[in-house]
Design an enzyme around this catalytic site. Structure first.
Site, PDB file in Angstrom:
ATOM      1  N   ASN A 106     -36.888  20.781 -12.289  1.00 54.31           N
ATOM      2  CA  ASN A 106     -35.527  21.069 -12.743  1.00 54.31           C
ATOM      3  C   ASN A 106     -34.603  19.917 -12.433  1.00 54.31           C
ATOM      4  OD1 ASN A 106     -33.074  21.853 -10.813  1.00 54.31           O
ATOM      5  ND2 ASN A 106     -34.970  22.311  -9.691  1.00 54.31           N
ATOM      6  N   PHE A 110     -26.558  21.625 -10.268  1.00 62.38           N
ATOM      7  CA  PHE A 110     -25.539  22.545  -9.730  1.00 62.38           C
ATOM      8  C   PHE A 110     -24.673  23.157 -10.828  1.00 62.38           C
ATOM      9  CE2 PHE A 110     -25.066  20.436  -5.217  1.00 62.38           C
ATOM     10  CZ  PHE A 110     -26.293  20.958  -4.851  1.00 62.38           C
ATOM     11  N   SER A 168     -30.215  18.325  -2.827  1.00 62.33           N
ATOM     12  CA  SER A 168     -30.534  18.414  -4.254  1.00 62.33           C
ATOM     13  C   SER A 168     -30.659  17.005  -4.819  1.00 62.33           C
ATOM     14  CB  SER A 168     -29.444  19.162  -5.010  1.00 62.33           C
ATOM     15  OG  SER A 168     -29.642  18.954  -6.398  1.00 62.33           O
ATOM     16  N   ASN A 170     -30.430  16.282  -7.885  1.00 63.74           N
ATOM     17  CA  ASN A 170     -29.838  16.236  -9.224  1.00 63.74           C
ATOM     18  C   ASN A 170     -28.338  15.997  -9.269  1.00 63.74           C
ATOM     19  OD1 ASN A 170     -32.413  16.770 -10.447  1.00 63.74           O
ATOM     20  ND2 ASN A 170     -32.201  18.872  -9.697  1.00 63.74           N
ATOM     21  N   THR A 171     -27.738  15.738  -8.120  1.00 63.65           N
ATOM     22  CA  THR A 171     -26.342  15.303  -8.069  1.00 63.65           C
ATOM     23  C   THR A 171     -26.372  13.895  -7.490  1.00 63.65           C
ATOM     24  OG1 THR A 171     -25.483  17.547  -7.790  1.00 63.65           O
ATOM     25  CG2 THR A 171     -24.059  15.759  -7.039  1.00 63.65           C
ATOM     26  N   LYS A 204     -30.060  22.332   4.758  1.00 62.56           N
ATOM     27  CA  LYS A 204     -31.250  22.245   3.894  1.00 62.56           C
ATOM     28  C   LYS A 204     -31.544  20.795   3.561  1.00 62.56           C
ATOM     29  CE  LYS A 204     -33.403  24.182  -0.231  1.00 62.56           C
ATOM     30  NZ  LYS A 204     -33.295  25.235  -1.243  1.00 62.56           N
ATOM     31  N   ASN A 233     -36.144  21.173   0.126  1.00 67.43           N
ATOM     32  CA  ASN A 233     -35.726  21.261  -1.281  1.00 67.43           C
ATOM     33  C   ASN A 233     -36.854  20.735  -2.182  1.00 67.43           C
ATOM     34  OD1 ASN A 233     -33.931  21.442  -3.575  1.00 67.43           O
ATOM     35  ND2 ASN A 233     -32.243  21.275  -2.105  1.00 67.43           N
TER      36      ASN A 233
HETATM   37  C1  LIG Z   1     -34.646  25.965 -11.143  1.00 68.62           C
HETATM   38  C2  LIG Z   1     -34.388  25.674  -9.706  1.00 68.62           C
HETATM   39  C3  LIG Z   1     -33.080  25.562  -9.255  1.00 68.62           C
HETATM   40  C4  LIG Z   1     -32.828  25.288  -7.918  1.00 68.62           C
HETATM   41  N1  LIG Z   1     -31.533  25.222  -7.487  1.00 68.62           N
HETATM   42  C5  LIG Z   1     -31.272  25.032  -6.168  1.00 68.62           C
HETATM   43  C6  LIG Z   1     -29.939  25.025  -5.691  1.00 68.62           C
HETATM   44  O1  LIG Z   1     -28.976  25.220  -6.435  1.00 68.62           O
HETATM   45  N2  LIG Z   1     -29.737  24.802  -4.364  1.00 68.62           N
HETATM   46  C7  LIG Z   1     -30.774  24.608  -3.490  1.00 68.62           C
HETATM   47  O2  LIG Z   1     -30.527  24.432  -2.289  1.00 68.62           O
HETATM   48  N3  LIG Z   1     -32.048  24.631  -3.914  1.00 68.62           N
HETATM   49  C8  LIG Z   1     -32.321  24.828  -5.219  1.00 68.62           C
HETATM   50  N4  LIG Z   1     -33.623  24.856  -5.650  1.00 68.62           N
HETATM   51  C9  LIG Z   1     -34.722  24.584  -4.694  1.00 68.62           C
HETATM   52  C10 LIG Z   1     -35.367  25.852  -4.132  1.00 68.62           C
HETATM   53  O3  LIG Z   1     -34.440  26.595  -3.383  1.00 68.62           O
HETATM   54  C11 LIG Z   1     -36.571  25.483  -3.238  1.00 68.62           C
HETATM   55  O4  LIG Z   1     -36.125  24.714  -2.141  1.00 68.62           O
HETATM   56  C12 LIG Z   1     -37.642  24.695  -3.985  1.00 68.62           C
HETATM   57  O5  LIG Z   1     -37.767  25.149  -5.320  1.00 68.62           O
HETATM   58  C13 LIG Z   1     -39.007  24.770  -3.302  1.00 68.62           C
HETATM   59  O6  LIG Z   1     -39.471  26.093  -3.237  1.00 68.62           O
HETATM   60  P1  LIG Z   1     -40.535  26.701  -4.306  1.00 68.62           P
HETATM   61  O7  LIG Z   1     -41.678  25.729  -4.379  1.00 68.62           O
HETATM   62  O8  LIG Z   1     -40.923  28.025  -3.753  1.00 68.62           O
HETATM   63  O9  LIG Z   1     -39.796  26.810  -5.586  1.00 68.62           O
HETATM   64  C14 LIG Z   1     -33.900  25.116  -7.001  1.00 68.62           C
HETATM   65  C15 LIG Z   1     -35.224  25.236  -7.465  1.00 68.62           C
HETATM   66  C16 LIG Z   1     -35.479  25.508  -8.792  1.00 68.62           C
HETATM   67  C17 LIG Z   1     -36.910  25.624  -9.253  1.00 68.62           C
END
Ligand SMILES: Cc1cc2nc3c(=O)[nH]c(=O)nc-3n(C[C@H](O)[C@H](O)[C@H](O)COP(=O)(O)O)c2cc1C
Length: 341
Positions: A106, A110, A168, A170-171, A204, A233
């Site tokens: 992704n 934000f 993140s 992406n910012t 985080k 993350n």
């Molecule tokens: C579509 C998507 C959006 C995410 N948005 C955020 C976010 O806004 N803030 C954040 O701290 N982590 C965000 N994450 C990261 C997740 O909270 C997590 O740290 C990461 O996906 C690893 O866990 P997983 O392998 O179980 O998905 C996002 C992950 C995905 C897939």
């Protein structure tokens, strides 16, 4: 079972449309009460969690469905990331399913409705179950530290814990806040802001860290009263992937993140010992994964990507099997097992 039937239809949709539909369904479905206390109950940072398996940030960015999420059996739900002002995020497409890899990429950036509507929703709910609020900074903010402080101030009265998300990918420039000087400035500003009665603050971090970063981050966290580290993350690295979207820009999550996230958790545990609670996240898709993370030092775990592939029954399946694993290895509680691996 129902998800088995619905999954092909959801997977035929563009991923963001499928996500919107899922949130809409959770909004209207009658939600079950949150998990009750039982053998998996655990106390972390002064908070009583009914079980250690939480939903990670990014699924419910606008705090629309925390109670429905808790009703699925999660021990806690983290909403956000929420920025002070609403922002659209990056242009679409920005969310990709890597089905062969059981992964997601992704670059949402934000996208969220801002603090005000999320705060109104959280203030209106009955406080049942553990809900954390993950705060971020606006992309065009002239003062990112001020954005985090605004988020903490706004959500402190309605959150069981707050997460400061500096990881993140992406910012642009956001992860620079993890660097030595910037992290100290951010965390000391947050420490100065916190008043009696404020909930605990978690930090985080990214999984893409260099040697030496772990020591610095632990020291800064302990110096400034951070209650726990969420590790980690999404990653900007690209382990070998088989899906056609493998080269998309953004953060990778799901199965291919598992070994990196576990390795980083172990490093943090080796440095911090039991002094700083760790929340393990990244590639967790089963009770075995959750148990491995707990034995490696996680007091709690979170997941998101596996939900896409395994469906809404996942939290209940994991918690049921986790209890068996705990007993199999001779532990009477999760807290006893943390870091014993
Ligand atoms: C579509 C998507 C959006 C995410 N948005 C955020 C976010 O806004 N803030 C954040 O701290 N982590 C965000 N994450 C990261 C997740 O909270 C997590 O740290 C990461 O996906 C690893 O866990 P997983 O392998 O179980 O998905 C996002 C992950 C995905 C897939």
């Amino acid at each position: 079972m129902l998800y088995r039937l619905a999954a092909p239809a959801l997977f035929a949709l563009e991923p963001e449309a499928a996500h919107r539909l899922t949130i809409a369904a959770l909004r209207i479905a009658p939600s079950l009460p949150p998990a009750g206390t039982g053998p998996l109950a655990t106390m972390v940072a002064g908070i009583a969690f009914p079980n250690p398996v939480g939903l990670a940030a990014g699924f419910d960015k606008n705090a629309e469905v925390p109670d429905a999420v808790l009703g699925l059996g999660f021990g806690f739900a983290e909403v956000g990331s929420i920025t002070p002002r609403a922002q659209p995020g990056n242009p679409r497409p920005r969310l990709f399913r890597l089905e062969q890899d059981r992964a997601v990429i992704n670059r949402m950036g934000f996208n969220n409705g801002g603090a005000e509507p999320a705060l109104a929703r959280l203030a209106a709910r009955k406080r049942r179950g553990v809900v954390g609020v993950n705060v971020g900074a606006n992309k065009d903010s002239p003062d990112r530290i001020a954005d985090y402080l605004a988020g903490i101030r706004a959500f402190a009265p309605v959150a069981d814990y707050l997460t400061v998300n500096v990881s993140s990918p992406n910012t642009p420039g956001l992860r620079d806040l993890q660097s030595e000087g910037e992290l100290a400035a951010l965390l000391s500003a947050i420490a100065g802001e916190r008043q009696a009665g404020y909930p605990p603050v978690f930090l985080k971090v990214a999984p893409d860290l260099a040697d030496g970063d772990h020591e610095r981050i632990v020291r800064a966290a302990l110096d400034h009263g951070i209650a726990g580290l969420i590790v980690a993350n999404t990653t900007v690295s690209r382990p070998a992937l088989g899906s056609r979207h493998a080269d998309e820009t953004g953060g990778l999550s799901g199965a291919p993140l598992k070994s990196l996230a576990l390795a980083q958790l172990k490093r943090f545990r080796a440095i911090a010992g039991a002094e700083l609670p760790l929340i393990g996240v990244g590639g967790i898709a089963s009770a075995e994964d959750a148990w491995e993370r707990i034995r490696a030092g996680a007091s709690l775990v979170q997941l998101y990507s596996a939900l896409v592939y395994e469906g809404p029954g996942l939290a209940r399946r994991i918690t049921r099997a986790l209890e068996r694993l705990m007993r199999r290895d001779g532990f009477g509680s999760i807290a006893e097992a943390v870091g014993t691996g």
